[in-house]
Design an enzyme around this catalytic site. Sequence first.
Site, mmCIF file in Angstrom:
data_model
loop_
_atom_site.group_PDB
_atom_site.id
_atom_site.type_symbol
_atom_site.label_atom_id
_atom_site.label_comp_id
_atom_site.label_asym_id
_atom_site.label_seq_id
_atom_site.Cartn_x
_atom_site.Cartn_y
_atom_site.Cartn_z
ATOM 1 C CB CYS A 1 50.123 -21.713 10.050
ATOM 2 S SG CYS A 1 50.775 -20.095 10.487
ATOM 3 C CG HIS B 1 49.726 -22.267 3.282
ATOM 4 N ND1 HIS B 1 50.321 -23.028 4.276
ATOM 5 C CD2 HIS B 1 48.438 -22.716 3.186
ATOM 6 C CE1 HIS B 1 49.446 -23.902 4.741
ATOM 7 N NE2 HIS B 1 48.288 -23.725 4.105
ATOM 8 C CG HIS B 2 54.463 -20.747 8.433
ATOM 9 N ND1 HIS B 2 55.753 -20.756 7.952
ATOM 10 C CD2 HIS B 2 54.560 -20.383 9.747
ATOM 11 C CE1 HIS B 2 56.590 -20.422 8.914
ATOM 12 N NE2 HIS B 2 55.896 -20.187 10.015
ATOM 13 C CB ALA B 3 52.641 -25.384 4.004
ATOM 14 C CB VAL B 4 55.154 -23.138 0.304
ATOM 15 C CG1 VAL B 4 54.536 -24.501 0.025
ATOM 16 C CG2 VAL B 4 54.101 -22.036 0.198
#
Length: 219
Positions: free
Chosen positions: A26, A189-192
């Site tokens: 995502c 980036h939704h990861a970070v």
Amino acid sequence: MKFNLIDIEDWNRKPYFEHYLNAVRCTYSMTANIEITGLLREIKLKGLKLYPTLIYIITTVVNRHKEFRTCFDQKGKLGYWDSMNPSYTVFHKDNETFSSIWTEYDENFPRFYYNYLEDIRNYSDVLNFMPKTGEPANTINVSSIPWVNFTGFNLNIYNDATYLIPIFTLGKYFQQDNKILLPMSVQVHHAVCDGYHISRFFNEAQELASNYETWLGEK
């Protein structure tokens, strides 16, 4: 510039990082208007350019927070850079293409502005995609679409979803209710990076734009 490795097993973002990188890949973007009424007036009085001023604001906020400096290195290891430099687009009107030029960041605005002018003088007329060689790995991408005061902007990156560095896009400023507003889009980036982090970015960018007298300095 130092790249600091992250121990994923001892990282409080581990479950979020793994979920948004592997299970539900995502990225997302957010667009907001930055008020530049006083800032624009002041830089015009000083004979300064708006674009490098905004690039400075963006990079300054990025360098305050690790989530905007987190990425994979060339060996695929996760970590974050101590600081970032901006890489920005310059439009070529004669052939309707652009170049991407990077400039070394300096927290002192007059010094950064000088660095920018030197790079523009040396490379802006070179009709290559990346005319200035030696771009370091610790760069963020900034682009400008000064012909449209857009209300939303989204980039679609088709890779393995491992590009974690934010991407910034500036639009055309406009007047509304006696204020000068400029649209700014940030893709993350939704990861970070969560909604809280991107909201903090916009708030701090607005704070810098509003309190320009604390950092703009002399030309």
